[in-house]
Design a protein around this motif. Structure first.
Motif, PDB file in Angstrom:
ATOM      1  N   VAL A   1       0.833  -1.184  -0.059  1.00  0.00           N
ATOM      2  CA  VAL A   1      -0.033  -0.022   0.027  1.00  0.00           C
ATOM      3  C   VAL A   1       0.905   1.339   0.061  1.00  0.00           C
ATOM      4  O   VAL A   1       0.453   2.167  -0.659  1.00  0.00           O
ATOM      5  CB  VAL A   1      -1.078  -0.184   1.303  1.00  0.00           C
ATOM      6  N   LEU A   2       1.823   1.183   0.754  1.00  0.00           N
ATOM      7  CA  LEU A   2       2.891   2.305   0.815  1.00  0.00           C
ATOM      8  C   LEU A   2       3.538   2.588  -0.637  1.00  0.00           C
ATOM      9  O   LEU A   2       3.566   3.981  -1.080  1.00  0.00           O
ATOM     10  CB  LEU A   2       3.853   2.303   1.901  1.00  0.00           C
TER      11      LEU A   2
ATOM     12  N   VAL B   1       0.858   4.259  -2.886  1.00  0.00           N
ATOM     13  CA  VAL B   1       0.459   5.540  -2.581  1.00  0.00           C
ATOM     14  C   VAL B   1       1.423   6.284  -3.208  1.00  0.00           C
ATOM     15  O   VAL B   1       1.337   7.475  -3.786  1.00  0.00           O
ATOM     16  CB  VAL B   1      -0.026   5.662  -1.186  1.00  0.00           C
TER      17      VAL B   1
ATOM     18  N   MET C   1       1.196   6.581  -6.821  1.00  0.00           N
ATOM     19  CA  MET C   1       0.111   7.701  -7.202  1.00  0.00           C
ATOM     20  C   MET C   1       0.418   8.877  -6.949  1.00  0.00           C
ATOM     21  O   MET C   1       0.051   9.739  -7.683  1.00  0.00           O
ATOM     22  CB  MET C   1      -1.177   7.005  -6.529  1.00  0.00           C
ATOM     23  N   MET C   2       1.023   9.131  -5.862  1.00  0.00           N
ATOM     24  CA  MET C   2       1.413  10.346  -5.691  1.00  0.00           C
ATOM     25  C   MET C   2       2.315  11.205  -6.731  1.00  0.00           C
ATOM     26  O   MET C   2       2.107  12.251  -7.050  1.00  0.00           O
ATOM     27  CB  MET C   2       2.137  10.660  -4.187  1.00  0.00           C
TER      28      MET C   2
END
Length: 75
Positions: A48-49, A52, A55-56
């Protein structure tokens, strides 16, 4: 000929349960949950990290690119 409707009304409310019964049902449902092991949890955390952060980066790149494009168009 008289028409009398003996059909039950459809606006009946379901019977409410007591807070104690609700609590027991919640505990029973939580016992059915398959909880992840510690290694799985650590693995999921890093997946997940990374997602994210990627995506950032994509959104930041698009924001920067569109910002430059708008300033170029209107300047």
């Amino acid at each position: 000929m008289s028409e009398t409707s003996s059909a039950p009304t459809e606006s009946r409310r379901p019977q409410r349960t007591s807070p104690l019964t609700f609590y027991r049902q919640v505990v029973a449902e939580l016992r059915k949950v398959v909880w992840p092991t510690r290694p799985q949890l650590i693995n999921y955390f890093f997946v997940v990290l990374v997602f994210v952060v990627v995506m950032m980066g994509i959104i930041a790149g698009l924001d920067y690119g569109f910002g430059k494009l708008v300033f170029w168009l209107f300047s």
